[in-house]
Enzyme design. Sequence first.
Site, PDB file in Angstrom:
ATOM      1  N   SER A   1       0.861  -1.181   0.000  1.00 20.33           N
ATOM      2  CA  SER A   1       0.000   0.000   0.000  1.00 20.33           C
ATOM      3  C   SER A   1       0.896   1.229   0.000  1.00 20.33           C
ATOM      4  CB  SER A   1      -0.889   0.005   1.259  1.00 20.33           C
ATOM      5  OG  SER A   1      -1.524   1.257   1.434  1.00 20.33           O
TER       6      SER A   1
ATOM      7  N   TYR B   1      -1.956   0.348  10.679  1.00 16.00           N
ATOM      8  CA  TYR B   1      -1.962  -0.140   9.298  1.00 16.00           C
ATOM      9  C   TYR B   1      -0.669   0.245   8.591  1.00 16.00           C
ATOM     10  CZ  TYR B   1      -3.649  -0.841   4.493  1.00 16.00           C
ATOM     11  OH  TYR B   1      -3.798  -1.240   3.189  1.00 16.00           O
TER      12      TYR B   1
END
Length: 258
Positions: free
Chosen positions: A143, A156
């Site tokens: 990501s 995250y």
Amino acid sequence: MATAAPSAASRIAVVTGASSGIGAATARQLAAAGYRVVLTARRKDRIEALAEEIVAAGGRATAYALDVTDRAAVDEFATAFRTIGVLVNNAGGALGADPVATGDPADWRRMYETNVIGTLNLTQALLPKLVASGDGTVVVVSSTAGHATYEGGAGYVAAKHGAHVLAETLRLEIVGQPVRVIEIAPGMVKTEEFALTRFGGDREKAAKVYEGVAEPLTADDVADTITWAVTRPSHVNVDLLVVRPRAQASNTKVHREP
């Protein structure tokens, strides 16, 4: 540029987290590119339905219910293969958006277990099979969170930084082996479940993530990127490919229409 057909020794592609979103889209596109796809996820009904869909469309697919954080189950899964050509480590996800001061350690642990340890488990278990193919590819779907921080995302971000470092280090360690290591780092992708899962099913909070953004990326956009990278000639390694929607300049700079 035309895509290269997979060699006979490397036509099996394992896709984790294939029950929805990017994983499901990637499985469809790799099947269309000539791979026999092995779909893994915890939700057996979802991947079985997807396998049936792919087969009905003329592709080859097998569903295998698997929790990537269960090492014993992963090792058992790996015994089914002599060689594989592609491993797409896609299983992952985000939980919560609390600041460091109040973040839930259980959420952090779950994100690390899925995004990092899950990727480690599959990669370790299947790396010998990838080497044996003579033309293997490991894909880590990380990501943009793995490359830059943002407020409310530390858990995250930490997990995706871990996934990024895993890919980068693996590439160094296996250089000279017939295996490529590709990292695909998507930015804002609107799928049916990502934000909804992150906010514990709160649809209002999930909708605000994409509010005013005319065209966030879709799962198909990312799957197209993965498939393109995988189907380059064997000597071409796409080390890192960051893909964002045009409206997103960084993790914290997004153009939103009024």
